[in-house]
Design a protein around this motif. Sequence first.
Motif, PDB file in Angstrom:
ATOM      1  N   GLY A  43       0.788  -1.235   0.000  1.00 50.50           N
ATOM      2  CA  GLY A  43       0.000   0.000   0.000  1.00 50.50           C
ATOM      3  C   GLY A  43       0.814   1.276   0.000  1.00 50.50           C
ATOM      4  O   GLY A  43       0.325   2.316   0.436  1.00 50.50           O
ATOM      5  N   ALA A  44       2.075   1.197  -0.485  1.00 54.14           N
ATOM      6  CA  ALA A  44       2.905   2.400  -0.506  1.00 54.14           C
ATOM      7  C   ALA A  44       2.229   3.487  -1.325  1.00 54.14           C
ATOM      8  O   ALA A  44       1.685   3.221  -2.397  1.00 54.14           O
ATOM      9  CB  ALA A  44       4.280   2.085  -1.091  1.00 54.14           C
ATOM     10  N   SER A  45       2.261   4.705  -0.808  1.00 50.97           N
ATOM     11  CA  SER A  45       1.738   5.884  -1.498  1.00 50.97           C
ATOM     12  C   SER A  45       0.290   5.713  -1.957  1.00 50.97           C
ATOM     13  O   SER A  45      -0.136   6.342  -2.908  1.00 50.97           O
ATOM     14  CB  SER A  45       2.593   6.241  -2.725  1.00 50.97           C
ATOM     15  N   SER A  46      -0.453   4.857  -1.290  1.00 52.73           N
ATOM     16  CA  SER A  46      -1.866   4.719  -1.661  1.00 52.73           C
ATOM     17  C   SER A  46      -2.654   5.904  -1.113  1.00 52.73           C
ATOM     18  O   SER A  46      -3.777   6.139  -1.525  1.00 52.73           O
ATOM     19  CB  SER A  46      -2.446   3.421  -1.107  1.00 52.73           C
TER      20      SER A  46
ATOM     21  N   ASP B 123      -8.599  -0.302   5.692  1.00 59.40           N
ATOM     22  CA  ASP B 123      -9.518  -1.220   5.031  1.00 59.40           C
ATOM     23  C   ASP B 123      -9.345  -2.569   5.712  1.00 59.40           C
ATOM     24  O   ASP B 123      -8.244  -3.118   5.744  1.00 59.40           O
ATOM     25  CB  ASP B 123      -9.165  -1.307   3.546  1.00 59.40           C
ATOM     26  N   ASN B 124     -10.433  -3.103   6.237  1.00 64.84           N
ATOM     27  CA  ASN B 124     -10.350  -4.291   7.077  1.00 64.84           C
ATOM     28  C   ASN B 124      -9.577  -5.431   6.422  1.00 64.84           C
ATOM     29  O   ASN B 124      -8.568  -5.895   6.936  1.00 64.84           O
ATOM     30  CB  ASN B 124     -11.771  -4.726   7.446  1.00 64.84           C
ATOM     31  N   GLU B 125     -10.017  -5.864   5.254  1.00 65.21           N
ATOM     32  CA  GLU B 125      -9.417  -7.048   4.639  1.00 65.21           C
ATOM     33  C   GLU B 125      -8.038  -6.753   4.062  1.00 65.21           C
ATOM     34  O   GLU B 125      -7.081  -7.492   4.287  1.00 65.21           O
ATOM     35  CB  GLU B 125     -10.350  -7.605   3.548  1.00 65.21           C
TER      36      GLU B 125
ATOM     37  N   LEU C 171       0.707  -0.600  10.430  1.00 65.48           N
ATOM     38  CA  LEU C 171      -0.022  -1.863  10.531  1.00 65.48           C
ATOM     39  C   LEU C 171      -1.385  -1.648  11.176  1.00 65.48           C
ATOM     40  O   LEU C 171      -1.529  -0.829  12.077  1.00 65.48           O
ATOM     41  CB  LEU C 171       0.776  -2.855  11.373  1.00 65.48           C
ATOM     42  N   ILE C 172      -2.355  -2.429  10.721  1.00 60.45           N
ATOM     43  CA  ILE C 172      -3.693  -2.310  11.297  1.00 60.45           C
ATOM     44  C   ILE C 172      -3.685  -2.705  12.775  1.00 60.45           C
ATOM     45  O   ILE C 172      -4.397  -2.127  13.587  1.00 60.45           O
ATOM     46  CB  ILE C 172      -4.728  -3.167  10.501  1.00 60.45           C
TER      47      ILE C 172
END
Lengths: 327, 402
Positions: free
Chosen positions: B28-31, B37-39, B87-88
């Motif tokens: 998810g870099a630079s997203s 987002d859960n999943e 991290l989530i």
Amino acid sequence: MNFDLDDEQRDLAAAARDFLADAAAPANAREALDSGARGAVPPGRDELVKSGFATITIAESAGGGGGTLLDLAVVAEQAGRVLAGPSLVTYARAAELFAESPTQLEALAGGGLALAVVDAGSPVLDAIGADTFVALRDGDIVCGAGTVTEREPIDPTRGLADVAVAPDASPVPGGPDRWARAERVGRVILAAEGLGAASRALEIGVEYAKERHAFGRAIGSYQAVKHMLVDVYVEVEQLRSLVWWAAWAADNAPAELPLAAAAAKAAAATTLERAAETLIQVHGGIGFTWEHDAHLYWRRAKVDRFLLGDDVAAFDEVARIAMEGAR
Amino acid sequence: MDFDDTPDEAAWRAEVRAFLTEHREELGASSGARAFDNEVSRRRQALLYDAGYVGVTWPLEAGGRGGTPMQQAIIDQEMARLGIPGLINLIGIGMCGPTVIVHGSDEQKSRYLQRLLRADDVWCQLFSEPASGSDLAALRTKAVQDGDGNWHITGQKVWTTLAHLSDYGILLTRTDPDVAKHRGLTMFVVDMKDPGVTVRPLKQMSGGADFNEVFFDDVVIPDTERLGEVGDGWRVALTTLMSERFSLGGSGTEIGPGFEAAARHIGSRIGDLPAERQALVRQELGRSYVASLGGRYTGYRQLSKISKGEFPGPEASAGKLTGTRTARALADLAVRVQGADAAYASAADGTALWQNLQAVLPGMAIAGGTNEVLRNIIGERVLGLPAEPRADKNVTFKEGLG
């Protein structure tokens, strides 16, 4: 990552502290104000040079210690704690300015030269008692005699005076680049002296807040007092980090020196001011008496902020470099 | 003195960097996504865990790799450098897991810990309540044991980050109101899917919804899910809070997009301003930039301690204290230099980064320890100043309610 002093530097700091505890004290500043004496406060030029501490960054071949700027910064912090005079800033700058002038350098390291560095349009640090002046004139670094005009001091430990350098002052090797680097090195040591003064002011304030009782408890237990001291502590520790970084950069990462030196200079100006004003506030009535040392630290703060460019100029320089570097 | 990695650290950094670079898209870099987002967020953490980069400092038997805090700090730095989102399960890793490691049964450890590190289960920390924020020990959520040994939980928690996505939580409750308030507490692991648990998201002033209210209506927890002894919950909670400080302090990472990004933005706009405004902007930028540098290099001093295997002390609290203050000042300036756009929620070109940050930062000076609590910690534990006298000493919780 090893961003910390090493054991040798810690030993150096301890040795400097021992020497300065015997040779100087804040009370000397009050005595100088009382007596109107305009000379240097202790330990004075001769003792500082004899101790070897002032000449740490001068090459060994010229009779100096051959040490790093960080070594000198560690000593300067200790000098700042006791408001020693004259300033180590002059020795730090001279070691740079005379890098290719062995005669002057040897004279300085041997104690035969009472030097002051002249910044155009600005009061000159440790001008009182100086016999030799170095200045930047039309792109040349020149060295010679000067006329000193004494004024009434706010802080008698800084030896400030107006100086007119003699027209026949003679050039020494070097130009504007060397001058600029020497000025930055001076800013680092000025910040290190400010760090020492600020951290000592904090200590005195914390000690008092633990002892002094009001409404049945130590005043340091009140958050209004505690938080004021904590804000000073946090600034003092951040200043320490900036001083170390700037001193390290001077010898190891010259490209970082302009930003680091300006940041350290600016932080020292605001931190010492806050530390001294907090010291006064925490002490209440005794805090603004002539007999308490608080105003001696405050005097140092009110003058140092204007040396080597003021804090406004230093913040401006930081912002310009930041926007430039970020582009 | 130097700012270099040791040979071991350099080798580790190279390994971490190679992996993160290879998988940067998946991670998810630079997203630009701030919300979880859960999943997707769980999958990212599992990818990192399977590669050995989550819970590095945890013991092997807890699913970690028995590594050093410096190894973890290097992972944090490299993730920040590549713009990979956090991290989530940060709260699980930083607070809940360490509490289970110290106080949990063997059965709990084998059931929970590895799944936590992989984000197979997401965890939350159920401490704060409407009537107990900084004064955590004033909490009221009640746990009563029945004849079978099970505990019945009734009450409300609040400001619970990620409760709406969580599978489990560590829950601090009051089991005895007739002793001093610090003594009558007990800690549990609660299954967030249990009947009687209701999670209601709270919308923040920034518009985001990361945290929640959580209601417990006669939720039944078996005694085997207790962490530590009955009445020892305060000591257990201190384990959690100490772990939090360690996970937040000293890693050398910074709040928001960073002060260099702010300077870049301000530098791109300053030319549009009249000269006298430019001078003011440079003064403000200079002050915040110096404070940011002071914070960064003070963080490096803490990192150097970590590199030597020492743990940062209470002085690490200073980083958050000043970091939030300077980030606020810089965000404010970054909005201000936008001229006519500054009074709108986004600029005419649609960018809202600084406006959004401006609305997030006031909360940062409260979450994870308010500025005032942090100042008390530094004042009392670093400077040695006496604590404020307390009105709740030598009275039971019930008496304290007055």
